[in-house]
Design a protein around this motif. Structure first.
Motif, PDB file in Angstrom:
ATOM      1  N   GLN A  44      45.960 -40.118   3.596  1.00 52.60           N
ATOM      2  CA  GLN A  44      46.229 -40.355   5.013  1.00 52.60           C
ATOM      3  C   GLN A  44      47.696 -40.148   5.376  1.00 52.60           C
ATOM      4  O   GLN A  44      48.032 -39.437   6.302  1.00 52.60           O
ATOM      5  CB  GLN A  44      45.865 -41.811   5.331  1.00 52.60           C
ATOM      6  CG  GLN A  44      44.651 -41.945   6.181  1.00 52.60           C
ATOM      7  CD  GLN A  44      44.340 -43.414   6.456  1.00 52.60           C
ATOM      8  OE1 GLN A  44      45.213 -44.263   6.535  1.00 52.60           O
ATOM      9  NE2 GLN A  44      43.067 -43.693   6.624  1.00 52.60           N
ATOM     10  N   GLU A 220      42.224 -39.038  13.169  1.00 50.89           N
ATOM     11  CA  GLU A 220      43.653 -39.012  12.836  1.00 50.89           C
ATOM     12  C   GLU A 220      44.518 -39.176  14.089  1.00 50.89           C
ATOM     13  O   GLU A 220      45.479 -39.949  14.109  1.00 50.89           O
ATOM     14  CB  GLU A 220      44.026 -37.713  12.095  1.00 50.89           C
ATOM     15  CG  GLU A 220      45.470 -37.746  11.624  1.00 50.89           C
ATOM     16  CD  GLU A 220      45.928 -36.491  10.877  1.00 50.89           C
ATOM     17  OE1 GLU A 220      45.098 -35.615  10.571  1.00 50.89           O
ATOM     18  OE2 GLU A 220      47.144 -36.412  10.605  1.00 50.89           O
ATOM     19  N   TRP A 224      43.293 -43.507  13.255  1.00 48.05           N
ATOM     20  CA  TRP A 224      42.179 -43.985  12.430  1.00 48.05           C
ATOM     21  C   TRP A 224      41.415 -45.125  13.099  1.00 48.05           C
ATOM     22  O   TRP A 224      40.896 -46.025  12.457  1.00 48.05           O
ATOM     23  CB  TRP A 224      42.643 -44.348  11.013  1.00 48.05           C
ATOM     24  CG  TRP A 224      43.444 -43.236  10.430  1.00 48.05           C
ATOM     25  CD1 TRP A 224      44.796 -43.221  10.265  1.00 48.05           C
ATOM     26  CD2 TRP A 224      42.969 -41.931  10.023  1.00 48.05           C
ATOM     27  NE1 TRP A 224      45.204 -41.988   9.764  1.00 48.05           N
ATOM     28  CE2 TRP A 224      44.101 -41.185   9.602  1.00 48.05           C
ATOM     29  CE3 TRP A 224      41.709 -41.320   9.956  1.00 48.05           C
ATOM     30  CZ2 TRP A 224      44.016 -39.872   9.143  1.00 48.05           C
ATOM     31  CZ3 TRP A 224      41.625 -40.015   9.499  1.00 48.05           C
ATOM     32  CH2 TRP A 224      42.766 -39.314   9.095  1.00 48.05           C
ATOM     33  N   TRP A 255      38.653 -44.830   5.150  1.00 52.35           N
ATOM     34  CA  TRP A 255      39.765 -44.560   6.067  1.00 52.35           C
ATOM     35  C   TRP A 255      39.532 -45.145   7.448  1.00 52.35           C
ATOM     36  O   TRP A 255      40.465 -45.350   8.211  1.00 52.35           O
ATOM     37  CB  TRP A 255      39.989 -43.051   6.209  1.00 52.35           C
ATOM     38  CG  TRP A 255      40.622 -42.436   5.002  1.00 52.35           C
ATOM     39  CD1 TRP A 255      40.658 -42.964   3.738  1.00 52.35           C
ATOM     40  CD2 TRP A 255      41.304 -41.191   4.946  1.00 52.35           C
ATOM     41  NE1 TRP A 255      41.319 -42.113   2.895  1.00 52.35           N
ATOM     42  CE2 TRP A 255      41.733 -41.015   3.617  1.00 52.35           C
ATOM     43  CE3 TRP A 255      41.591 -40.205   5.878  1.00 52.35           C
ATOM     44  CZ2 TRP A 255      42.436 -39.892   3.196  1.00 52.35           C
ATOM     45  CZ3 TRP A 255      42.293 -39.083   5.473  1.00 52.35           C
ATOM     46  CH2 TRP A 255      42.712 -38.929   4.139  1.00 52.35           C
TER      47      TRP A 255
END
Ligand SMILES: *Cc1c(COP(=O)(O)O)cnc(C)c1O
Length: 403
Positions: A44, A220, A224, A255
């Protein structure tokens, strides 16, 4: 070690990855990644160092050799807050995902960047696609870059500019008096004789996987944290399947956490089989019998795996909604007044959002993402000419401007 395999979305059987997309049981094969392996190199906090294209997620794309990747700079499109619309619709947050910024002016670029890269992996040199227009022009561009020969067939009412694009990129371009599935039938029949692969929706794995990157990007770009509702103009359904798959993979990677966004399909009246199907109490999809809607990417009476589409919309507590050509025109203007050039499909998505806000399905606490899948300029041949005054001299100008 094997980075990815197939898993059947219908029977659950696993099989090695190959150049196909349909299981023996008839179900759609989805690419299944070894996420242990993925998480060894995909982090990430290092994504921001990677390229501003969809290939920033390369571990989650089924390309075997890096050197096979064909890119024109697709993906990583802006996600824009729309303060005026937020106020008007009384929403805490409304974003437009600007997919018209992609190469060839639509999100089809994502699917074909992946599909043509996979063709390279398998050393396939001839491709064909049935299309309502944008798939044809995207394939034409990516194939031109890869040195792959292309045949496209689009309905004869396809916007002229899109047909011209295909020709410009060197595709052998044909019009048909039928619809997209009629074009598909012709190309399937020509496979043996001409030796092309059909890169139509759900005929190979790349289209879904490429469009999956829209879902990865949304996550993204929003730090997240997924939105509550996603509104998406739907035709063949690869975008819905792709984004749903993206969210599942991100959840499995740890994630993001649930719940999934409620996914909404928008279609135009005159061809809305997804909407018709969702309002019946059956898991089986009903294709559209007659078609009278405008020639857009939403006009797909027989999506290849309607059952899967339905199950995704239901699983996510989503829905499907029909809008009229009139509502599309109004929304297109509304987006224009916000500085966004929207295709009829993108405008339909906003129109669907407005409808669902009006009837309360979208609540005043929902954070919403609307997909603008292409831009207005590709469609000018069938859109009514804009009613702007014609001015010959300054006198005319003053009269028009003041009056
Ligand atoms: C293809 C297309 C759609 C429909 O997308 P699917 O993912 O195939 O359902 C919507 N808008 C535009 C501009 C398209 O080209």
């Amino acid at each position: 070690m094997e980075r990815f395999r197939f898993i059947c979305s219908r029977c659950g059987k696993s099989e090695p990855f190959s150049y196909k997309a349909v299981c023996d049981c008839g179900g759609t094969l989805l690419v299944d990644y070894d996420l242990e392996l993925v998480s060894q190199t995909l982090f990430q906090n290092q994504l921001s160092l990677r390229s501003s294209t969809m290939w920033r997620y390369r571990e989650l794309l089924p390309i075997q050799h890096q050197s096979s990747i064909v890119s024109l700079g697709e993906g990583w499109t802006p996600l824009l807050r729309m303060p005026t619309l937020e106020k008007e619709l009384q929403l805490p947050a409304l974003w437009i995902k600007r997919e018209e910024q992609n190469p060839t002016g639509s999100f089809k670029a994502r699917g074909f960047a992946a599909a043509v890269s996979i063709m390279n992996d398998f050393q396939l040199k001839k491709a064909a696609v049935p299309s309502n227009g944008n798939a044809a022009s995207a394939l034409s561009a990516y194939a031109a870059r890869a040195g792959i020969e292309v045949v496209v067939i689009v309905p004869k009412d396809c916007p002229g500019i899109i047909v011209e694009e295909c020709v410009r990129y060197g595709a052998k371009t044909f019009l048909t008096s039928g619809l997209i599935h009629d074009a598909g039938a012709i190309l399937e029949q020509g496979k043996q004789r001409y030796g092309w692969v059909n890169v139509g929706t759900l005929k190979e794995p790349g289209r879904i996987e490429g469009k999956k990157t829209m879902g990865l990007e949304l996550a993204e770009q929003l730090g997240w944290k997924l939105p509550d509702v996603i509104v998406y103009p739907t035709g063949g359904g690869s975008g819905i399947i792709g984004m749903w798959k993206a969210f599942n993979e991100l959840i499995a990677l740890g994630w993001i956490c649930g719940p999934m966004p409620r996914i909404v399909s928008v279609q135009e009246s005159g061809c809305d089989p997804i909407v018709q199907s969702i309002h019946q109490n059956d898991s089986r999809f009903i294709p559209a019998a007659n078609t009278s809607s405008s020639p857009t990417g939403m006009r797909v009476p027989h999506p290849p795996d309607g059952d899967l589409l339905l199950s995704i919309l239901r699983q996510t507590n989503g829905t499907a909604v029909t809008v009229t050509a009139q509502e599309i025109a109004v929304s297109q203007k509304r987006l224009g007044r916000c500085g966004i050039s929207s295709s009829p499909e993108g405008a339909a998505a906003l129109a669907g959002c407005i409808r669902l806000r009006d009837n309360g399905w979208i609540r005043d606490t929902d954070r919403v993402v609307v997909f603008n899948t292409s831009h207005a300029d590709k469609y000018i041949h069938w859109a009514a000419p804009p009613e702007v005054p014609i001015v010959q001299d300054y006198h005319d100008f003053i009269a028009a401007y003041d009056g």
